[in-house]
Write a protein that holds these residues in place. Sequence first.
Motif, PDB file in Angstrom:
ATOM      1  N   UNK A  63       0.904  -1.233  -0.391  1.00  0.00           N
ATOM      2  CA  UNK A  63       0.081  -0.286  -0.216  1.00  0.00           C
ATOM      3  C   UNK A  63       0.936   1.301  -0.033  1.00  0.00           C
ATOM      4  N   UNK A  64       2.036   1.013   0.510  1.00  0.00           N
ATOM      5  CA  UNK A  64       2.863   2.756   0.035  1.00  0.00           C
ATOM      6  C   UNK A  64       3.317   3.041  -1.534  1.00  0.00           C
ATOM      7  N   UNK A  65       2.488   2.104  -2.310  1.00  0.00           N
ATOM      8  CA  UNK A  65       2.656   2.133  -3.753  1.00  0.00           C
ATOM      9  C   UNK A  65       1.749   3.807  -4.077  1.00  0.00           C
ATOM     10  N   UNK A  66       0.967   3.477  -3.267  1.00  0.00           N
ATOM     11  CA  UNK A  66      -0.556   4.268  -3.594  1.00  0.00           C
ATOM     12  C   UNK A  66      -1.161   4.766  -2.108  1.00  0.00           C
ATOM     13  N   UNK A 242      11.432  15.248  -3.183  1.00  0.00           N
ATOM     14  CA  UNK A 242      10.563  14.484  -3.190  1.00  0.00           C
ATOM     15  C   UNK A 242      12.244  13.553  -3.699  1.00  0.00           C
ATOM     16  N   UNK A 243      12.831  13.806  -4.069  1.00  0.00           N
ATOM     17  CA  UNK A 243      14.245  12.586  -3.998  1.00  0.00           C
ATOM     18  C   UNK A 243      14.234  12.042  -2.781  1.00  0.00           C
ATOM     19  N   UNK A 244      14.489  13.361  -1.636  1.00  0.00           N
ATOM     20  CA  UNK A 244      15.322  11.581  -0.355  1.00  0.00           C
ATOM     21  C   UNK A 244      14.208  10.766  -0.212  1.00  0.00           C
ATOM     22  N   UNK A 245      12.186  11.067  -0.647  1.00  0.00           N
ATOM     23  CA  UNK A 245      11.261  10.604   0.108  1.00  0.00           C
ATOM     24  C   UNK A 245      11.384   9.358  -0.866  1.00  0.00           C
ATOM     25  N   UNK A 246      11.464  10.030  -2.315  1.00  0.00           N
ATOM     26  CA  UNK A 246      11.750   8.178  -3.132  1.00  0.00           C
ATOM     27  C   UNK A 246      12.789   7.573  -3.042  1.00  0.00           C
ATOM     28  N   UNK A 247      14.256   7.848  -2.619  1.00  0.00           N
ATOM     29  CA  UNK A 247      15.495   6.942  -2.069  1.00  0.00           C
ATOM     30  C   UNK A 247      14.678   6.335  -1.089  1.00  0.00           C
ATOM     31  N   UNK A 248      13.985   6.732  -0.160  1.00  0.00           N
ATOM     32  CA  UNK A 248      14.160   6.020   1.205  1.00  0.00           C
ATOM     33  C   UNK A 248      12.462   5.117   1.470  1.00  0.00           C
TER      34      UNK A 248
END
Length: 288
Positions: A63-66, A242-248
């Motif tokens: 569910x973290x995907x959406x 956005x980049x940081x949250x994507x990496x984490x």
Amino acid sequence: MTTSISVAKPARAAAVAAIPVTRKRGARARRVVAAIWPPVVVFALVLAGWYAVSYLALAPERRFLLPPPHEVVVSGFFDPIAGPTILTGLLQTALVAAVGLGVAVVVGVAWGIAMSQARWAERSLFPYAVLLQCIPILALVPLVGFWFGFGFFARVIVCALMALFPIVSNTLFGLRSVDPRMRDLFALQRASSAQVLFKLELPAALPAMFAGLRISAGLAVVGAIVADFFFRQGTAGIGTAISRYQAMVQGPPLFAAIIAAALLGIAVFVFFGWLSRRVVGAWHDSAS
């Protein structure tokens, strides 16, 4: 009896005069409702589809995907760590986009005016404006970083490069679209080139220039976010978040940052639409 009749007549006249005002207010209210309800209905449908995908199409461990909308709001905007980070990054991105858009407006309007003054200038300069538009910005961003560093100034240059072409092209289009009869009238009055430019061409070109400005404003926001993805130095913007949250792999803060960036773009677009109506006024169809 005469006194009561004389008092009743002004009251009746005032009531009759108030009828058009009431009708006008009712018509204005109906127009507002007619303009608001379609996007509200679409927004409700989007939320319903979002919840359906989150709870029906995705397993709990995926569910973290959406993540559902309420989780994005709570864990993103109202989180004691993610919320201030998103707000700070959004303000920094807005500052970079505003400065970059200002640079693009100055350069783009001057560029368009220069091309409108002579056909040879247009043939000489316009191909380079098209070339700048055709080069992928992702190919230019590393060069901008090498040449100008990776701080605020480099981010502003990226924003200006992305926002430049619509201003140039729309300014040139507006200046070229002046009514030929008005040009003949100015020629009969022996107006100078400066008078033709500032009293005829630029006022007539304002609707087209503001149309380009609304497009460029959104592109400036995109440019600021793209620069954040590449330039990791200096004050972080919303693109860095956005980049940081994507990496984490943090779904809710990631979606919250994306929504914040989208809201910034919408706010900029709405603001310049309002500014266009204020500046252009009621004398042009685009103001309606």
